[in-house]
Design a protein around this motif. Structure first.
Motif, PDB file in Angstrom:
ATOM      1  N   SER A 155       0.833  -1.205   0.000  1.00  0.00           N
ATOM      2  CA  SER A 155       0.000   0.000   0.000  1.00  0.00           C
ATOM      3  C   SER A 155       0.872   1.260   0.000  1.00  0.00           C
ATOM      4  CB  SER A 155      -0.957  -0.005   1.194  1.00  0.00           C
ATOM      5  OG  SER A 155      -0.264   0.281   2.386  1.00  0.00           O
ATOM      6  N   GLN A 156       2.095   1.133   0.439  1.00  0.00           N
ATOM      7  CA  GLN A 156       3.005   2.292   0.388  1.00  0.00           C
ATOM      8  C   GLN A 156       3.507   2.527  -1.029  1.00  0.00           C
ATOM      9  OE1 GLN A 156       4.954   2.295   4.765  1.00  0.00           O
ATOM     10  NE2 GLN A 156       6.413   2.688   3.132  1.00  0.00           N
ATOM     11  N   LEU A 157       3.668   1.443  -1.765  1.00  0.00           N
ATOM     12  CA  LEU A 157       4.140   1.567  -3.144  1.00  0.00           C
ATOM     13  C   LEU A 157       3.023   1.955  -4.098  1.00  0.00           C
ATOM     14  CD1 LEU A 157       6.531  -1.496  -3.537  1.00  0.00           C
ATOM     15  CD2 LEU A 157       7.102   0.863  -2.933  1.00  0.00           C
ATOM     16  N   ALA A 158       1.813   1.568  -3.755  1.00  0.00           N
ATOM     17  CA  ALA A 158       0.681   1.793  -4.652  1.00  0.00           C
ATOM     18  C   ALA A 158      -0.270   2.798  -4.026  1.00  0.00           C
ATOM     19  CB  ALA A 158      -0.040   0.479  -4.922  1.00  0.00           C
ATOM     20  N   ARG A 159      -0.379   3.947  -4.627  1.00  0.00           N
ATOM     21  CA  ARG A 159      -1.243   4.991  -4.065  1.00  0.00           C
ATOM     22  C   ARG A 159      -2.694   4.568  -4.010  1.00  0.00           C
ATOM     23  NH1 ARG A 159      -1.110  10.370  -7.151  1.00  0.00           N
ATOM     24  NH2 ARG A 159      -3.259  10.482  -6.438  1.00  0.00           N
ATOM     25  N   ARG A 160      -3.082   3.642  -4.863  1.00  0.00           N
ATOM     26  CA  ARG A 160      -4.497   3.288  -4.941  1.00  0.00           C
ATOM     27  C   ARG A 160      -4.945   2.403  -3.780  1.00  0.00           C
ATOM     28  NH1 ARG A 160      -6.021   2.120  -9.480  1.00  0.00           N
ATOM     29  NH2 ARG A 160      -4.179   2.496 -10.743  1.00  0.00           N
ATOM     30  N   VAL A 216     -14.285  -1.085  -1.300  1.00  0.00           N
ATOM     31  CA  VAL A 216     -13.838  -1.417   0.057  1.00  0.00           C
ATOM     32  C   VAL A 216     -13.867  -2.938   0.155  1.00  0.00           C
ATOM     33  CG1 VAL A 216     -14.291  -1.224   2.521  1.00  0.00           C
ATOM     34  CG2 VAL A 216     -14.754   0.723   1.011  1.00  0.00           C
ATOM     35  N   LEU A 217     -12.712  -3.508   0.398  1.00  0.00           N
ATOM     36  CA  LEU A 217     -12.582  -4.966   0.397  1.00  0.00           C
ATOM     37  C   LEU A 217     -12.345  -5.498   1.807  1.00  0.00           C
ATOM     38  CD1 LEU A 217     -10.118  -5.387  -2.625  1.00  0.00           C
ATOM     39  CD2 LEU A 217     -12.605  -5.510  -2.661  1.00  0.00           C
ATOM     40  N   LEU A 262      -9.565   0.379  -2.003  1.00  0.00           N
ATOM     41  CA  LEU A 262      -8.852   0.234  -3.268  1.00  0.00           C
ATOM     42  C   LEU A 262      -9.467   1.171  -4.297  1.00  0.00           C
ATOM     43  CD1 LEU A 262      -6.702  -1.441  -4.840  1.00  0.00           C
ATOM     44  CD2 LEU A 262      -8.563  -2.979  -5.502  1.00  0.00           C
ATOM     45  N   ASN A 263      -8.647   2.043  -4.813  1.00  0.00           N
ATOM     46  CA  ASN A 263      -9.089   2.909  -5.892  1.00  0.00           C
ATOM     47  C   ASN A 263      -9.020   2.092  -7.184  1.00  0.00           C
ATOM     48  OD1 ASN A 263      -8.847   5.175  -8.004  1.00  0.00           O
ATOM     49  ND2 ASN A 263      -9.382   6.237  -6.104  1.00  0.00           N
ATOM     50  N   VAL A 264     -10.193   1.778  -7.744  1.00  0.00           N
ATOM     51  CA  VAL A 264     -10.218   0.828  -8.863  1.00  0.00           C
ATOM     52  C   VAL A 264     -11.475   1.060  -9.682  1.00  0.00           C
ATOM     53  CG1 VAL A 264     -11.405  -0.914  -7.461  1.00  0.00           C
ATOM     54  CG2 VAL A 264     -10.088  -1.644  -9.457  1.00  0.00           C
ATOM     55  N   SER A 265     -11.363   0.884 -10.991  1.00  0.00           N
ATOM     56  CA  SER A 265     -12.540   0.928 -11.859  1.00  0.00           C
ATOM     57  C   SER A 265     -13.338  -0.347 -11.617  1.00  0.00           C
ATOM     58  CB  SER A 265     -12.119   0.990 -13.327  1.00  0.00           C
ATOM     59  OG  SER A 265     -11.388   2.170 -13.572  1.00  0.00           O
ATOM     60  N   ILE A 266     -14.604  -0.172 -11.286  1.00  0.00           N
ATOM     61  CA  ILE A 266     -15.406  -1.330 -10.868  1.00  0.00           C
ATOM     62  C   ILE A 266     -16.783  -1.235 -11.530  1.00  0.00           C
ATOM     63  CG2 ILE A 266     -16.206  -0.148  -8.751  1.00  0.00           C
ATOM     64  CD1 ILE A 266     -16.126  -2.883  -7.354  1.00  0.00           C
ATOM     65  N   VAL A 298      -4.640   0.448   3.544  1.00  0.00           N
ATOM     66  CA  VAL A 298      -5.035  -0.533   4.555  1.00  0.00           C
ATOM     67  C   VAL A 298      -5.659   0.246   5.709  1.00  0.00           C
ATOM     68  CG1 VAL A 298      -4.280  -2.360   6.098  1.00  0.00           C
ATOM     69  CG2 VAL A 298      -3.159  -2.074   3.868  1.00  0.00           C
ATOM     70  N   GLN A 299      -6.965   0.098   5.876  1.00  0.00           N
ATOM     71  CA  GLN A 299      -7.653   0.871   6.895  1.00  0.00           C
ATOM     72  C   GLN A 299      -7.598   0.187   8.255  1.00  0.00           C
ATOM     73  OE1 GLN A 299     -11.491   1.426   4.571  1.00  0.00           O
ATOM     74  NE2 GLN A 299     -11.181   3.504   5.316  1.00  0.00           N
ATOM     75  N   GLN A 300      -7.773  -1.134   8.261  1.00  0.00           N
ATOM     76  CA  GLN A 300      -7.752  -1.868   9.528  1.00  0.00           C
ATOM     77  C   GLN A 300      -7.020  -3.181   9.334  1.00  0.00           C
ATOM     78  OE1 GLN A 300     -11.686  -2.427  11.208  1.00  0.00           O
ATOM     79  NE2 GLN A 300     -12.259  -0.296  10.824  1.00  0.00           N
ATOM     80  N   LEU A 301      -6.427  -3.641  10.407  1.00  0.00           N
ATOM     81  CA  LEU A 301      -5.671  -4.886  10.371  1.00  0.00           C
ATOM     82  C   LEU A 301      -5.992  -5.688  11.637  1.00  0.00           C
ATOM     83  CD1 LEU A 301      -3.532  -6.265   8.606  1.00  0.00           C
ATOM     84  CD2 LEU A 301      -1.785  -5.069   9.914  1.00  0.00           C
ATOM     85  N   ASP A 302      -6.323  -6.962  11.471  1.00  0.00           N
ATOM     86  CA  ASP A 302      -6.689  -7.820  12.600  1.00  0.00           C
ATOM     87  C   ASP A 302      -5.903  -9.119  12.457  1.00  0.00           C
ATOM     88  OD1 ASP A 302      -9.859  -9.417  13.656  1.00  0.00           O
ATOM     89  OD2 ASP A 302      -7.832  -9.511  14.466  1.00  0.00           O
TER      90      ASP A 302
END
Lengths: 419, 214
Positions: free
Chosen positions: B60-65, B104-105, B83-87, B68-72
């Protein structure tokens, strides 16, 4: 056949009470050299499981039946085909029959004294504790996924595992014995190299049709065993030899070792099995304990305390109940209303009733857990399990930072007619 | 959700295989340490979760798109990803076809994934937006994203994220409605067969920025 709802097995009912003219095992059982105690009582109470009842496994099961053990558990997903007659001790009348059931009926006929349980399905479908009652487990499958699955279960449950296999082209029969008294020992996957992992990753193709129910409809593609029948039976014979030595303590220890016979050279190699530090399987052996009180009234707090865990600090603690998932929240399948669930549920089954329209609420995948972190259910610790959807819990695995405990009800009743 | 406008770190030699060499920034390091403090499971699994989580944060540091909002890391490795993505979207399954620009995944990576094959739909759920119109995205329960009929045992988390990007932008897609192996929405599969001119939704690679707002 009667249905045993506690596990997925079905019990094959004896055709009739043990006939008075049925052969007594001791009429042919030798007094083995170095035997420290009588073999009869050991064999009388022996409970053995066989996963895979094909060219090797059916031979294993039939040999076991002739020892008149207390219980046999037979598992196989397949049915006999015409080609089965080429390598397996079957007849034309068995073609089309499920392997586990067919073998089970044969075993029951050989030993009316034995309680025979069969499951005509993949071992991965069995409850996690299904093999917990076996004193020894035989593995004789033709697919790597089953090897990993059975190896993992026996390791967790501390069940000795005997893995019998053949390599037809080189006339090699091999038996590996995994002691599994501690998780630090080897498992079948410890011997996997990159080729085995690549082959395993090609075995199963999943159908997305299962995603709506959370089930995993899958096709397992495996190579049929390319061997001659007598090599397969030789592997089974060797496996029984190792089992007998294991349970009766005959000769040198067979634990965590491999024995391999080659028909080209007539050489037998005995070599130790070692744990692979890079093995991705879960090398944790569970302790087993009786739960506090009777099944429906257990609470999670009581189980955590019985596992000697601090309920004030739930870091690193998790709970798994049978094959149930814990669902935090879900969505109504009719009106779509999201709502809280907070229950243990069978995967893919309705988790709750919609408070708006009364239809089924299905668990949201991302908010469904197995195992569930104890911190997530901290507010439910004092609810009895039956109030949380686990009315018929057969096994609860409580994992803590340093140890894991399996809580199970007291063992089932003894088998039929004993001598 | 504000995507980072800071200059992107350069991709390390060795590309994405060298993610472990990426120095995590303060936010990511704090996120990782907080998750590790509650990590559960046997030691080898905790070590693996740490490595996978660290790779995810480095990615996520390499890819601006990717954010990571939360980690468990308590049991299953779970992460909430923006994820900034065409959907592809079609509200209700029959509304006007639209192309959204984010997802949001919910990522779930269980311990058994290390040594077993899991179904392609076992890992990712699209939590937002609703109405995703895609042959490999289910509609109920949840919008599960199927990444294929056969994924290898031990697949890496970063691979799942990259596959998800390829699937959502429809650079890689299974739309044969007769093949149940990868299709979760047969209606959408049929629709896309008749609208292949719209494929792919984006040709921008995962690390690319041409489709991102400056």
């Amino acid at each position: 056949m009667s249905l045993s709802y506690e596990t997925n097995f079905q019990v094959i009912a004896p055709a009739a009470p043990a006939p008075s003219e049925a052969a007594e095992r001791n009429a042919r059982l030798p007094h083995f050299l170095g035997l420290r105690a009588a073999a009869g009582p050991v064999l009388n109470t022996l409970r053995a499981a066989v996963v895979g009842t094909g060219s090797v496994g059916r031979n294993v099961a039939l040999h076991l039946a002739r020892l008149h053990p207390a219980e046999l558990y037979l598992v196989d997903r397949g049915c006999f085909k015409a080609e089965s007659l080429l390598t397996q001790p079957t007849g034309p009348e068995d073609v089309g029959q499920p392997k586990a059931s067919s073998t089970g009926r044969f075993c029951q006929a050989i030993s009316p004294y034995t309680r025979v349980h069969v499951y005509d399905g993949g071992v991965e479908r069995l409850l996690p504790t299904a093999l917990a009652d076996a004193d020894v487990v035989f593995l004789a499958t033709d697919n790597l996924s089953a090897e990993v699955e059975v190896g993992q279960r026996c390791l967790n449950l501390r069940r000795p595992l005997l893995h019998a296999s053949v390599h037809g082209e080189t006339l090699v029969a091999q038996v590996r014995c995994f002691e599994n008294t501690e998780g630090a020992g080897p498992c079948p996957a410890c011997g996997f190299g990159s080729a085995e992992w690549a082959a395993l990753s090609q075995e199963t193709t999943f159908s997305c049709e299962g995603s709506a129910t959370g089930s995993t409809a899958a096709t397992v593609a495996t190579q049929p065993t390319l061997s001659v029948s007598f090599l397969c039976s030789l592997a089974a014979d060797l496996a029984l030899m190792q089992m007998l030595r294991l349970v009766l303590g005959l000769g040198k220890s067979v634990s965590d070792c491999m024995v391999q016979y080659c028909g080209y050279t007539h050489q037998v190699v005995v070599a130790p099995l070692k744990r692979n530090a890079a093995c991705p399987c879960d090398h944790v052996a569970w302790d087993t304990a009786a739960p506090p009180g009777s099944s429906p009234t257990w609470t999670l707090r009581e189980l955590l305390v019985a596992a000697k865990l601090d309920t004030a600090d739930l870091t690193g603690v998790s709970v798994a109940v049978d094959d149930l998932v814990f669902t935090e929240s879900g969505q109504c399948r009719t009106c779509g209303t999201p709502q809280s669930v907070q229950r243990f549920v069978r995967q893919g089954h309705p988790a709750a009733t919609c408070a708006i329209c009364g239809d089924a609420v299905i668990g949201a995948p991302f908010f469904t857990h197995r195992p569930v972190p104890a911190a997530l259910v901290a507010g439910l610790l004092d609810h009895p399990l039956h109030a949380l959807g686990a009315e018929h819990a057969q096994g609860v695995v409580v994992r803590g930072p340093k140890h894991t405990v399996l809580f199970r009800p007291v063992a089932h009743a003894a088998s039929c007619t004993r001598r | 959700m504000v995507l980072s406008s800071a200059p992107l770190p350069s991709i390390p030699p060795g590309g994405l295989a060298a993610l472990p060499a990426v120095q995590l920034n303060e936010r990511h390091e704090a996120l990782l340490q907080a998750a590790l403090a509650e990590a559960g499971g046997p030691l080898p699994w905790r070590i693996r979760k740490k490595a996978e989580a660290r790779d995810l944060l480095a990615l996520s540091q390499l890819a601006r798109r990717l954010v990571v909002q939360q980690l468990d890391l308590r049991e299953t490795l779970r992460a909430l990803l923006f994820l900034n993505v065409s959907i592809p979207l079609r509200p209700g399954g029959h509304g006007e076809f639209l192309v959204g620009n984010y997802a949001v995944l919910g990522l779930s990576y269980p311990q058994e994934a290390l040594c077993k094959q899991l179904p392609g739909f076992a890992f990712l759920e699209i939590l937002a937006p609703e109405g995703v119109w895609h042959a490999n995205v289910g509609t109920f329960p949840g919008q599960r994203l199927c990444l294929g009929a056969q994924l290898p045992a031990g697949i890496r988390v970063k691979e799942l994220v990259l596959m998800a990007y390829g699937a959502l932008t429809m650079q890689t897609v299974q739309i044969d409605e007769w093949d149940s192996a990868g299709v979760l929405n047969a209606e959408a599969a049929l629709w896309w067969q008749q609208n292949t001119a719209r494929l792919p939704l984006s040709r921008v690679p995962f690390l690319g920025t041409e489709d991102l707002e400056p």
